[in-house]
Every structure is written in structure tokens, then in C-alpha cells.
Design a protein around this motif. Structure first.
Motif, mmCIF file in Angstrom:
data_model
loop_
_atom_site.group_PDB
_atom_site.id
_atom_site.type_symbol
_atom_site.label_atom_id
_atom_site.label_comp_id
_atom_site.label_asym_id
_atom_site.label_seq_id
_atom_site.Cartn_x
_atom_site.Cartn_y
_atom_site.Cartn_z
ATOM 1 N N THR A 166 0.851 -1.193 0.000
ATOM 2 C CA THR A 166 0.000 0.000 0.000
ATOM 3 C C THR A 166 0.882 1.236 0.000
ATOM 4 O O THR A 166 1.895 1.271 0.696
ATOM 5 C CB THR A 166 -0.924 0.022 1.234
ATOM 6 O OG1 THR A 166 -1.827 -1.084 1.155
ATOM 7 C CG2 THR A 166 -1.744 1.309 1.285
ATOM 8 N N ASN A 167 0.488 2.227 -0.793
ATOM 9 C CA ASN A 167 1.141 3.529 -0.714
ATOM 10 C C ASN A 167 0.065 4.597 -0.797
ATOM 11 O O ASN A 167 -1.134 4.297 -0.706
ATOM 12 C CB ASN A 167 2.224 3.687 -1.786
ATOM 13 C CG ASN A 167 1.679 3.617 -3.206
ATOM 14 O OD1 ASN A 167 0.476 3.823 -3.455
ATOM 15 N ND2 ASN A 167 2.561 3.332 -4.136
ATOM 16 N N GLU A 168 0.478 5.825 -0.983
ATOM 17 C CA GLU A 168 -0.489 6.928 -0.956
ATOM 18 C C GLU A 168 -1.433 6.904 -2.159
ATOM 19 O O GLU A 168 -2.468 7.545 -2.152
ATOM 20 C CB GLU A 168 0.238 8.267 -0.887
ATOM 21 C CG GLU A 168 1.093 8.582 -2.100
ATOM 22 C CD GLU A 168 2.468 7.934 -2.060
ATOM 23 O OE1 GLU A 168 2.724 7.141 -1.125
ATOM 24 O OE2 GLU A 168 3.273 8.215 -2.953
ATOM 25 N N MET A 169 -1.079 6.174 -3.196
ATOM 26 C CA MET A 169 -1.915 6.136 -4.388
ATOM 27 C C MET A 169 -2.865 4.951 -4.423
ATOM 28 O O MET A 169 -4.011 5.073 -4.865
ATOM 29 C CB MET A 169 -1.044 6.088 -5.653
ATOM 30 C CG MET A 169 -0.319 7.362 -5.982
ATOM 31 S SD MET A 169 0.597 7.208 -7.519
ATOM 32 C CE MET A 169 -0.738 7.084 -8.702
ATOM 33 N N ALA A 170 -2.371 3.784 -4.007
ATOM 34 C CA ALA A 170 -3.146 2.568 -4.232
ATOM 35 C C ALA A 170 -2.683 1.445 -3.325
ATOM 36 O O ALA A 170 -1.695 1.565 -2.612
ATOM 37 C CB ALA A 170 -2.993 2.144 -5.691
ATOM 38 N N SER A 171 -3.445 0.340 -3.404
ATOM 39 C CA SER A 171 -3.057 -0.899 -2.745
ATOM 40 C C SER A 171 -2.916 -1.978 -3.806
ATOM 41 O O SER A 171 -3.637 -1.970 -4.812
ATOM 42 C CB SER A 171 -4.099 -1.330 -1.713
ATOM 43 O OG SER A 171 -4.161 -0.412 -0.656
ATOM 44 N N LEU A 172 -1.992 -2.893 -3.559
ATOM 45 C CA LEU A 172 -1.768 -4.007 -4.469
ATOM 46 C C LEU A 172 -1.972 -5.297 -3.692
ATOM 47 O O LEU A 172 -1.288 -5.522 -2.679
ATOM 48 C CB LEU A 172 -0.357 -3.948 -5.051
ATOM 49 C CG LEU A 172 0.098 -5.135 -5.901
ATOM 50 C CD1 LEU A 172 -0.816 -5.300 -7.119
ATOM 51 C CD2 LEU A 172 1.543 -4.949 -6.349
#
Lengths: 113, 111
Positions: free
Chosen positions: B56-62
């Protein structure tokens, strides 16, 4: 960090002339840069891998004498489309590699009339 | 590098989560899953990457399945500015080298 620029952002040229596109890594040094081409409604297609101080490696089907690549410094690679024809009209995108990751430029729209 | 399969297009309502699937059944043990997106007439933008754990980062989750044969990119609260083509790419990690782009998924976020 990891900003890549391209110049020009768009260019129109006449058939038979040559066009040079620049790709610069602004805040890092890149030994390796890549050039892609993208036609409307299609995905990016890798054209060549550009290595600083050595000859570029071209993908199969890409004419090295037509698409001249020069990577003379760690922050600059250039793509020259020689004797451009209307079918060379496309969106050209470069990327620069830093610590195994690629950072992309904003692209250059080439229109050959 | 392993080949990926993505749906051609998807729609998502603004404010809802966008879940973009990717199949990569031939992925090998040392290959990572990368996601990029391309907003119209711009260069691709890196989103996220992972090997086998969810990221997870500030843009999306994988989210990567346990067998690593598929993954899902999640944009938790899609906005109109998330309208773009999303590319799932598999490549060996820590080696650099070329990226091979497939056709991607064209995500349309609608108001």
C-alpha cells in the motif's frame, strides 16, 4: 525527485526532413534510457535501449538507421527521426532508469505532413 | 518476462473503490508485479509494485494472490482524475531493464 523532461513536447515537420527529440533526466544521472513509440489507441512499444557511451540496442523491427539514438551524457539521450514520413507520426516517450526503476518523460507528439 | 492479461476496459463511480485485476499465471519466483498508469497524452506514471506481500502507498493498494498468479490494484476512492489506462507489468526485480507494456485496462471514472 526523478524528473524526466522531453523537448519538444510537440513538433510538426515536412515529409523528408529530420527531427530530433531530447530526453533529459533533470535531477539524477541515468546510464540507461529507453525510447518508446505509441500510436493512437495502442499501447507503448519499446523501440530501443540507450546506454551512455555506447551504441543503442534496438528492438526487432525498428530501423536503426532511421531512428538514430545518441546518449552522450548521463543526463541526455536524443532520438533523431531521419527522413520522416507521415507513417512516423506518433507519440514518442522516453524513460530514464535510476536504481532499477524507470521514470518517464511527458512524451513528444510528432506529426509529419 | 511473464505475460499479463487485463480486461480491456472498466467503469467506476466517483468516490467508489476501483478494483483492477491482472492475471499473470506464468510469473516466476523472482518476478515482481508492477503497475503504471497513463493519463491521456502523457507519459506513464509509476503506481506501485510488489513481489508476494500486499503493498500500500499513498496512491493505491496491491493485492497479490498467494499463488502469485493474479493480482488486483485497488484505488480506494476513485476520482475523475484517475481516469487513465492502467498497465500491469511483470518483470524481474533489482535488475532494471526494459518494460514490456501490454494493452492495459482503460478505467473510466464517472460522476
Amino acid at each position: 525527485g526523478a524528473v524526466v523532461s522531453q523537448h519538444p513536447s510537440w513538433v510538426i515537420c515536412k515529409s523528408g526532413t529530420s527531427v530530433k527529440i531530447e530526453c533529459r533526466s533533470l535531477d539524477f544521472q541515468a546510464t540507461t534510457m529507453f525510447w518508446y513509440r505509441q500510436f493512437p489507441k495502442q499501447s507503448l512499444m519499446l523501440m530501443a535501449t540507450s546506454n551512455e557511451g555506447s551504441k543503442a540496442t534496438y528492438e526487432q523491427g525498428v530501423e536503426k538507421d532511421k531512428f538514430l539514438i545518441n546518449h552522450a551524457s548521463l543526463t541526455l539521450s536524443t532520438l533523431t527521426v531521419t527522413s520522416a514520413h507521415p507513417e512516423d507520426s506518433s507519440f514518442y516517450i522516453c524513460s530514464a532508469e535510476r536504481e532499477y526503476e524507470q521514470y518517464f518523460g511527458p512524451g513528444t507528439r510528432l506529426t509529419v505532413t | 518476462d511473464a505475460k499479463t492479461t487485463q480486461p480491456t476496459s472498466m467503469d467506476c463511480a466517483e468516490g467508489r473503490a476501483a478494483n483492477l485485476p491482472c492475471n499473470h499465471s506464468t510469473i516466476s519466483g523472482n518476478e515482481y508485479v508492477y503497475w503504471y498508469r497513463q493519463i491521456h497524452s502523457q507519459g506513464p506514471q509509476y503506481i506501485i509494485h510488489g513481489l508476494k506481500n500486499n503493498e500500500t502507498n499513498e496512491m493505491a493498494s496491491l493485492i497479490i494472490t498467494e499463488d502469485r498468479k493474479s493480482s488486483t490494484l485497488i484505488l480506494p476512492h476513485a476520482t475523475l482524475r484517475d481516469t487513465a489506462v492502467y498497465y500491469c507489468i511483470v518483470r524481474k526485480g533489482n535488475q532494471g531493464g526494459k518494460l514490456i507494456f501490454g494493452q492495459g485496462t482503460e478505467l473510466s471514472v464517472k460522476p
